[in-house]
Write a protein that holds these residues in place. Structure first.
Motif, PDB file in Angstrom:
ATOM      1  N   GLY A   3       0.823  -1.198   0.000  1.00 55.14           N
ATOM      2  CA  GLY A   3       0.000   0.000   0.000  1.00 55.14           C
ATOM      3  C   GLY A   3       0.854   1.242   0.000  1.00 55.14           C
ATOM      4  N   GLU A   4       0.485   2.190  -0.813  1.00 53.69           N
ATOM      5  CA  GLU A   4       1.241   3.439  -0.894  1.00 53.69           C
ATOM      6  C   GLU A   4       1.107   4.263   0.383  1.00 53.69           C
ATOM      7  N   ASP A   5       0.020   4.066   1.107  1.00 57.31           N
ATOM      8  CA  ASP A   5      -0.232   4.851   2.310  1.00 57.31           C
ATOM      9  C   ASP A   5       0.136   4.093   3.590  1.00 57.31           C
ATOM     10  N   ASP A   6       0.969   3.078   3.486  1.00 55.75           N
ATOM     11  CA  ASP A   6       1.373   2.291   4.651  1.00 55.75           C
ATOM     12  C   ASP A   6       2.269   3.126   5.539  1.00 55.75           C
ATOM     13  N   GLN A   7       1.790   3.471   6.728  1.00 58.56           N
ATOM     14  CA  GLN A   7       2.550   4.291   7.656  1.00 58.56           C
ATOM     15  C   GLN A   7       3.453   3.451   8.562  1.00 58.56           C
ATOM     16  N   ILE A   8       3.241   2.139   8.606  1.00 58.93           N
ATOM     17  CA  ILE A   8       4.034   1.261   9.464  1.00 58.93           C
ATOM     18  C   ILE A   8       5.306   0.818   8.747  1.00 58.93           C
ATOM     19  N   ASN A  24      11.586 -14.024  -9.359  1.00 59.76           N
ATOM     20  CA  ASN A  24      10.362 -13.744 -10.112  1.00 59.76           C
ATOM     21  C   ASN A  24       9.528 -12.676  -9.405  1.00 59.76           C
ATOM     22  N   GLY A  25      10.209 -11.735  -8.792  1.00 63.40           N
ATOM     23  CA  GLY A  25       9.511 -10.706  -8.036  1.00 63.40           C
ATOM     24  C   GLY A  25       8.694  -9.791  -8.924  1.00 63.40           C
ATOM     25  N   LYS A  26       7.566  -9.400  -8.409  1.00 61.33           N
ATOM     26  CA  LYS A  26       6.686  -8.454  -9.098  1.00 61.33           C
ATOM     27  C   LYS A  26       6.151  -7.509  -8.037  1.00 61.33           C
ATOM     28  N   LEU A  27       6.279  -6.233  -8.272  1.00 57.85           N
ATOM     29  CA  LEU A  27       5.841  -5.241  -7.306  1.00 57.85           C
ATOM     30  C   LEU A  27       4.595  -4.531  -7.821  1.00 57.85           C
ATOM     31  N   ILE A  28       3.575  -4.533  -7.006  1.00 60.22           N
ATOM     32  CA  ILE A  28       2.363  -3.781  -7.293  1.00 60.22           C
ATOM     33  C   ILE A  28       2.135  -2.862  -6.101  1.00 60.22           C
ATOM     34  N   ILE A  29       2.039  -1.577  -6.368  1.00 57.32           N
ATOM     35  CA  ILE A  29       1.794  -0.602  -5.310  1.00 57.32           C
ATOM     36  C   ILE A  29       0.384  -0.051  -5.499  1.00 57.32           C
ATOM     37  N   TYR A  30      -0.395  -0.128  -4.440  1.00 55.87           N
ATOM     38  CA  TYR A  30      -1.785   0.309  -4.489  1.00 55.87           C
ATOM     39  C   TYR A  30      -1.916   1.679  -3.840  1.00 55.87           C
ATOM     40  N   PRO A  31      -2.249   2.704  -4.620  1.00 56.27           N
ATOM     41  CA  PRO A  31      -2.413   4.047  -4.062  1.00 56.27           C
ATOM     42  C   PRO A  31      -3.504   4.080  -2.979  1.00 56.27           C
ATOM     43  N   GLY A  32      -3.140   4.624  -1.834  1.00 54.21           N
ATOM     44  CA  GLY A  32      -4.093   4.802  -0.751  1.00 54.21           C
ATOM     45  C   GLY A  32      -4.355   3.586   0.115  1.00 54.21           C
ATOM     46  N   PHE A  33      -3.804   2.415  -0.239  1.00 55.06           N
ATOM     47  CA  PHE A  33      -4.045   1.220   0.565  1.00 55.06           C
ATOM     48  C   PHE A  33      -3.171   1.257   1.817  1.00 55.06           C
ATOM     49  N   PRO A  34      -3.722   0.863   2.974  1.00 57.95           N
ATOM     50  CA  PRO A  34      -2.999   0.897   4.236  1.00 57.95           C
ATOM     51  C   PRO A  34      -2.189  -0.377   4.497  1.00 57.95           C
ATOM     52  N   HIS A  35      -1.524  -0.407   5.632  1.00 54.29           N
ATOM     53  CA  HIS A  35      -0.732  -1.568   6.045  1.00 54.29           C
ATOM     54  C   HIS A  35      -1.588  -2.838   6.136  1.00 54.29           C
ATOM     55  N   GLY A  36      -2.811  -2.719   6.569  1.00 58.69           N
ATOM     56  CA  GLY A  36      -3.699  -3.878   6.721  1.00 58.69           C
ATOM     57  C   GLY A  36      -4.487  -4.203   5.469  1.00 58.69           C
ATOM     58  N   MET A  37      -3.942  -3.892   4.305  1.00 59.46           N
ATOM     59  CA  MET A  37      -4.699  -4.054   3.065  1.00 59.46           C
ATOM     60  C   MET A  37      -5.181  -5.472   2.789  1.00 59.46           C
ATOM     61  N   PRO A  38      -4.524  -6.536   3.242  1.00 61.64           N
ATOM     62  CA  PRO A  38      -5.092  -7.868   3.007  1.00 61.64           C
ATOM     63  C   PRO A  38      -6.459  -8.045   3.682  1.00 61.64           C
ATOM     64  N   THR A  39      -6.716  -7.263   4.714  1.00 58.97           N
ATOM     65  CA  THR A  39      -8.011  -7.329   5.392  1.00 58.97           C
ATOM     66  C   THR A  39      -8.968  -6.286   4.842  1.00 58.97           C
TER      67      THR A  39
END
Length: 55
Positions: A3-8, A24-39
């Motif tokens: 998450g782009e907004d991860d403060q932790i 085989n790394g792949k990076l996806i950054i989600y604008p505005g998603f927090p640290h707990g984004m899997p939930t």
């Protein structure tokens, strides 16, 4: 995935280098998603994980 907004764990400090180190790394950054984004964003994250596993 990060998450782009991860403060932790700010993505600039962690995930960019991690993705580079993985064969085989792949990076996806989600604008505005927090640290707990899997939930909090489970539908989006699960869809992306499944696509990555199937690729």
């Amino acid at each position: 995935m990060h998450g782009e907004d991860d403060q932790i764990v700010p993505y600039q400090n962690a995930c960019v280098k991690s993705a580079e180190l993985l064969k085989n790394g792949k990076l996806i950054i989600y604008p505005g998603f927090p640290h707990g984004m899997p939930t909090t964003e489970a539908a989006t994250i699960n869809k992306e994980l499944l696509a990555f596993i199937e690729s």
